[in-house]
Design an enzyme around this catalytic site. Structure first.
Site, PDB file in Angstrom:
ATOM      1  N   ILE A 105     -48.950   2.516 131.642  1.00 27.64           N
ATOM      2  CA  ILE A 105     -48.426   3.572 132.535  1.00 27.64           C
ATOM      3  C   ILE A 105     -46.948   3.307 132.819  1.00 27.64           C
ATOM      4  O   ILE A 105     -46.126   4.228 132.790  1.00 27.64           O
ATOM      5  CB  ILE A 105     -49.216   3.660 133.859  1.00 27.64           C
ATOM      6  CG1 ILE A 105     -50.700   3.937 133.576  1.00 27.64           C
ATOM      7  CG2 ILE A 105     -48.645   4.762 134.757  1.00 27.64           C
ATOM      8  CD1 ILE A 105     -51.574   4.022 134.810  1.00 27.64           C
TER       9      ILE A 105
ATOM     10  N   HIS B 132     -60.283   8.480 145.183  1.00 28.65           N
ATOM     11  CA  HIS B 132     -60.215   8.554 143.716  1.00 28.65           C
ATOM     12  C   HIS B 132     -61.387   7.727 143.213  1.00 28.65           C
ATOM     13  O   HIS B 132     -61.383   6.530 143.280  1.00 28.65           O
ATOM     14  CB  HIS B 132     -58.893   7.942 143.250  1.00 28.65           C
ATOM     15  CG  HIS B 132     -58.718   7.958 141.769  1.00 28.65           C
ATOM     16  ND1 HIS B 132     -58.740   9.106 141.038  1.00 28.65           N
ATOM     17  CD2 HIS B 132     -58.495   6.947 140.888  1.00 28.65           C
ATOM     18  CE1 HIS B 132     -58.533   8.812 139.759  1.00 28.65           C
ATOM     19  NE2 HIS B 132     -58.392   7.509 139.651  1.00 28.65           N
TER      20      HIS B 132
HETATM   21  P1  A3D Z   1     -51.646  -2.228 131.850  1.00 24.92           P
HETATM   22  O1  A3D Z   1     -51.181  -1.608 130.592  1.00 24.92           O
HETATM   23  O2  A3D Z   1     -52.528  -3.437 131.762  1.00 24.92           O
HETATM   24  O3  A3D Z   1     -50.362  -2.599 132.740  1.00 24.92           O
HETATM   25  C1  A3D Z   1     -50.433  -3.357 133.889  1.00 24.92           C
HETATM   26  C2  A3D Z   1     -49.244  -4.299 133.872  1.00 24.92           C
HETATM   27  O4  A3D Z   1     -49.224  -5.001 135.113  1.00 24.92           O
HETATM   28  C3  A3D Z   1     -49.301  -5.338 132.746  1.00 24.92           C
HETATM   29  O5  A3D Z   1     -48.156  -5.210 131.925  1.00 24.92           O
HETATM   30  C4  A3D Z   1     -49.326  -6.665 133.490  1.00 24.92           C
HETATM   31  O6  A3D Z   1     -48.594  -7.688 132.838  1.00 24.92           O
HETATM   32  C5  A3D Z   1     -48.688  -6.291 134.807  1.00 24.92           C
HETATM   33  N1  A3D Z   1     -49.001  -7.213 135.892  1.00 24.92           N
HETATM   34  C6  A3D Z   1     -50.155  -7.890 136.122  1.00 24.92           C
HETATM   35  N2  A3D Z   1     -50.022  -8.650 137.214  1.00 24.92           N
HETATM   36  C7  A3D Z   1     -48.763  -8.422 137.683  1.00 24.92           C
HETATM   37  C8  A3D Z   1     -48.033  -8.925 138.795  1.00 24.92           C
HETATM   38  N3  A3D Z   1     -48.569  -9.803 139.626  1.00 24.92           N
HETATM   39  N4  A3D Z   1     -46.768  -8.477 138.977  1.00 24.92           N
HETATM   40  C9  A3D Z   1     -46.204  -7.601 138.121  1.00 24.92           C
HETATM   41  N5  A3D Z   1     -46.857  -7.093 137.049  1.00 24.92           N
HETATM   42  C10 A3D Z   1     -48.107  -7.516 136.853  1.00 24.92           C
HETATM   43  O7  A3D Z   1     -52.415  -1.166 132.776  1.00 24.92           O
HETATM   44  P2  A3D Z   1     -52.095   0.406 132.926  1.00 24.92           P
HETATM   45  O8  A3D Z   1     -50.641   0.612 132.984  1.00 24.92           O
HETATM   46  O9  A3D Z   1     -52.923   1.164 131.947  1.00 24.92           O
HETATM   47  O10 A3D Z   1     -52.763   0.670 134.375  1.00 24.92           O
HETATM   48  C11 A3D Z   1     -52.182   0.111 135.535  1.00 24.92           C
HETATM   49  C12 A3D Z   1     -53.061   0.317 136.750  1.00 24.92           C
HETATM   50  O11 A3D Z   1     -53.195   1.719 137.015  1.00 24.92           O
HETATM   51  C13 A3D Z   1     -54.494  -0.221 136.628  1.00 24.92           C
HETATM   52  O12 A3D Z   1     -54.880  -0.831 137.834  1.00 24.92           O
HETATM   53  C14 A3D Z   1     -55.317   1.042 136.390  1.00 24.92           C
HETATM   54  O13 A3D Z   1     -56.658   0.892 136.796  1.00 24.92           O
HETATM   55  C15 A3D Z   1     -54.567   2.015 137.251  1.00 24.92           C
HETATM   56  N6  A3D Z   1     -54.804   3.450 136.964  1.00 24.92           N
HETATM   57  C16 A3D Z   1     -54.926   4.276 138.017  1.00 24.92           C
HETATM   58  C17 A3D Z   1     -55.131   5.618 137.816  1.00 24.92           C
HETATM   59  C18 A3D Z   1     -55.261   6.534 138.993  1.00 24.92           C
HETATM   60  O14 A3D Z   1     -55.454   7.712 138.829  1.00 24.92           O
HETATM   61  C19 A3D Z   1     -55.148   6.012 140.335  1.00 24.92           C
HETATM   62  C20 A3D Z   1     -55.228   6.127 136.527  1.00 24.92           C
HETATM   63  C21 A3D Z   1     -55.097   5.254 135.456  1.00 24.92           C
HETATM   64  C22 A3D Z   1     -54.886   3.897 135.689  1.00 24.92           C
END
Ligand code: A3D
EC number: 1.1.1.37
Length: 320
Positions: free
Chosen positions: A14, A176
């Site tokens: 994201i 959500h």
């Molecule tokens: P992902 O591609 O794994 O990215 C998360 C990033 O966070 C990774 O690059 C990690 O290295 C980094 N990270 C982990 N720990 C830390 C920290 N302590 N400090 C800084 N960075 C850190 O995941 P994503 O981008 O696909 O999703 C991110 C979050 O959004 C997750 O929790 C999903 O569940 C959430 N999400 C929410 C929705 C909603 O509609 C609310 C939808 C889709 C995903």
């Protein structure tokens, strides 16, 4: 006039998409923060190298230190872990709560005047923890979920009716998660409520119930297809709309996880409700009248959020 600064905490799926969209929309300079060394720098450079092609001017940088987000106008938080198949959003709570405490401290130190949008799951509990740990006023900390959930509902409805997505409005309330409440009364095609469209023969009650259920399961549908993570294009687009409304003082009416302090009969919780987002952050909480079924669905959803927040309070008593 200096450009706005947008800090993206988490440079994963994201976070990277947010950076690209913020660049394409010229929302400001962008800094990506992540604990994974090289990843935020690599994505920043890659997007900067796309900017001459797409014709946008923005400085892009990656960082591993919170000092890099200093003075940000908007902070969008995706740091943490996403869901894998079979995991619920709630399974993520323990890991991501710790991350929110670190991120909150970083924002408190370097970006206390920012408008903060949380995306990390389980959303309604994580945005609560982020507000508590950052100490920012609740009207400047919101959660992104409703824009995404209602966009999914709009897409499914437009597809069903074979009309433009632009002419479908949809309304999703509550937390959500599986208990979210897509509102049938307040969702429309060019202003005509779905309840009238049923009378007009556009769809049956049974078909609508299927679409509502697909909306509730929208996140899981993508997780099951991708197998290695969760949705990222539509979540990023949704958060960008919220950031844009703040930066441009558009005062859009958007469903967001907002801090309720008595509205809808809820206190000290973040729950999805329609809000107005403008230059002051959440400028107004729109309190609509709920009918009996909507109220029952909303309360069930609020209770689900409350149990997650209670779990956060047990794990991190200092936030309570
Ligand atoms: P992902 O591609 O794994 O990215 C998360 C990033 O966070 C990774 O690059 C990690 O290295 C980094 N990270 C982990 N720990 C830390 C920290 N302590 N400090 C800084 N960075 C850190 O995941 P994503 O981008 O696909 O999703 C991110 C979050 O959004 C997750 O929790 C999903 O569940 C959430 N999400 C929410 C929705 C909603 O509609 C609310 C939808 C889709 C995903």
């Amino acid at each position: 006039m200096a450009r706005n600064k947008i800090a993206l905490i988490g440079a994963g799926q994201i976070g990277g998409t947010l950076a690209l969209l913020a660049g394409l929309k010229e929302l400001g300079d962008i800094v990506l923060f992540d604990v994974m060394e090289g990843v935020p720098q690599g994505k920043a450079l890659d997007i900067a190298e796309a900017s001459p092609v797409d014709g946008f001017d923005a400085k892009l940088a990656g960082t591993q230190t919170y000092a890099g987000i200093e003075g940000a106008d908007v902070v969008i938080v995706t740091a943490g872990v996403p869901r894998k198949p079979g995991m619920s959003r709630d399974d993520l709570l323990t890991i991501n709560l710790k991350v929110m405490e670190q991120v909150g401290a970083g924002i408190a130190k370097y970006a206390k005047d920012a408008f903060v949008i949380c995306i990390t799951n389980p959303l309604d509990a994580m945005v609560w923890a982020l507000q508590k740990s950052s100490g920012l006023p609740p009207h400047r900390v919101v959660g992104m979920a409703g824009v995404l959930d209602s966009s999914r509902f709009r897409h499914f409805l437009a597809d069903e009716f074979k009309v433009s997505v632009e002419d479908v409005t949809a309304f999703v309330l509550g937390g959500h998660g599986d208990t979210m409440v897509p509102s049938v009364r307040y969702s429309t095609v060019a202003g005509i409520p779905l309840t009238d469209l049923i009378k007009m023969g556009w769809l049956t009650e049974a078909r609508l119930a299927e679409i509502v259920q697909r909306t509730r399961d929208g996140g899981a549908e993508i997780v099951n297809l991708l197998k290695t993570g969760s949705a990222f294009y539509a979540p990023a687009a949704s958060a960008i709309v919220m950031a844009e409304s703040y930066l441009k003082d558009k005062k859009r009416v958007l469903p967001c996880a907002a801090y309720l302090n008595g509205q809808y009969g809820v206190k000290d919780l973040y729950v999805g409700v329609p809000v107005v987002i403008g230059e002051k952050g959440v400028e107004r909480i729109v309190e609509i009248q709920l009918d009996k079924d909507e109220r029952a669905g909303f309360e069930k959803s609020v209770n689900a959020v409350k149990s997650l927040v209670d779990a956060c309070k047990n794990l991190a008593p200092s936030l309570a």
